[in-house]
Write a protein that holds these residues in place. Sequence first.
Motif, PDB file in Angstrom:
ATOM      1  N   MET A   3      15.614   6.016  15.202  1.00 28.84           N
ATOM      2  CA  MET A   3      15.191   5.870  13.983  1.00 28.84           C
ATOM      3  C   MET A   3      14.700   4.371  14.076  1.00 28.84           C
ATOM      4  N   GLU A   4      15.510   3.358  14.298  1.00 20.68           N
ATOM      5  CA  GLU A   4      15.000   1.980  14.372  1.00 20.68           C
ATOM      6  C   GLU A   4      14.103   1.750  15.157  1.00 20.68           C
ATOM      7  N   SER A   5      13.820   2.172  16.137  1.00 25.47           N
ATOM      8  CA  SER A   5      12.437   1.764  16.838  1.00 25.47           C
ATOM      9  C   SER A   5      11.280   2.535  16.410  1.00 25.47           C
ATOM     10  N   GLU A   6      11.391   3.863  15.692  1.00 28.74           N
ATOM     11  CA  GLU A   6      10.386   4.395  14.860  1.00 28.74           C
ATOM     12  C   GLU A   6       9.827   3.581  13.801  1.00 28.74           C
ATOM     13  N   ILE A   7      11.021   2.849  13.009  1.00 29.81           N
ATOM     14  CA  ILE A   7      10.813   2.185  11.690  1.00 29.81           C
ATOM     15  C   ILE A   7       9.827   0.860  12.137  1.00 29.81           C
ATOM     16  N   GLU A   8      10.564   0.264  13.256  1.00 29.36           N
ATOM     17  CA  GLU A   8      10.193  -0.946  13.790  1.00 29.36           C
ATOM     18  C   GLU A   8       8.337  -0.893  13.985  1.00 29.36           C
ATOM     19  N   ARG A   9       8.256   0.212  14.756  1.00 27.00           N
ATOM     20  CA  ARG A   9       6.787   0.461  15.227  1.00 27.00           C
ATOM     21  C   ARG A   9       5.905   0.631  14.061  1.00 27.00           C
ATOM     22  N   ALA A  10       6.484   1.513  12.984  1.00 28.53           N
ATOM     23  CA  ALA A  10       5.651   1.782  11.703  1.00 28.53           C
ATOM     24  C   ALA A  10       5.220   0.404  11.152  1.00 28.53           C
ATOM     25  N   LYS A  11       6.598  -0.511  11.156  1.00 29.39           N
ATOM     26  CA  LYS A  11       6.102  -1.529  10.324  1.00 29.39           C
ATOM     27  C   LYS A  11       5.247  -2.571  11.127  1.00 29.39           C
ATOM     28  N   ARG A  12       5.267  -2.694  12.502  1.00 26.49           N
ATOM     29  CA  ARG A  12       4.399  -3.498  13.155  1.00 26.49           C
ATOM     30  C   ARG A  12       2.860  -2.997  13.318  1.00 26.49           C
ATOM     31  N   LYS A  13       2.700  -1.619  12.841  1.00 34.61           N
ATOM     32  CA  LYS A  13       1.352  -0.942  12.584  1.00 34.61           C
ATOM     33  C   LYS A  13       1.113  -0.988  11.317  1.00 34.61           C
ATOM     34  N   ASN A  14       1.732  -1.364  10.283  1.00 34.65           N
ATOM     35  CA  ASN A  14       1.569  -1.432   8.970  1.00 34.65           C
ATOM     36  C   ASN A  14       1.403   0.035   8.483  1.00 34.65           C
ATOM     37  N   TYR A  15       2.215   0.937   8.804  1.00 33.94           N
ATOM     38  CA  TYR A  15       1.968   2.422   8.400  1.00 33.94           C
ATOM     39  C   TYR A  15       2.938   2.369   7.177  1.00 33.94           C
TER      40      TYR A  15
END
Length: 142
Positions: A115-127
């Motif tokens: 989940m942490e990696s998914e959340i970090e990706r979403a933050k980086r991509k501004n989702y």
Amino acid sequence: MSISKFNSEGYYDPTAYEALTAVEKSEKAINTYRPLVYICSPYSGDIDTNIKAVRQYSRFAVDRGYIPLTPHLLFTQFLDDDIPSERELGLFFGNVLMSKCSEVWVFGGYISSGMESEIERAKRKNYPIRYFNTDCKEVQKR
């Protein structure tokens, strides 16, 4: 579908017309646009409990007019989460699909490593990210 105001014998039938028109409108309402939402919740650990929970989270999304995308329910059907290379492949597939979603919904009080990696990706991509507790109540960002 074109609904006639006349019955099969050619007589004017406003009651049947109104009823059939209402049914047609409700069917169209069900089939209107529904945005994709990425469901982020724990899988590993107590897998049976986590699968039950993510099914509830997915249903919650459907009931609110979204199409839930739940990679850890889908990909674990044919990828083995205990094999690191297959786990990474599943996470990669999820990241690809996340890019198609309008929002990321994070559920529960525990953030797993996946989940942490998914959340970090979403933050980086501004989702857009929304957080919910285990009772599907929206909570403040973490």
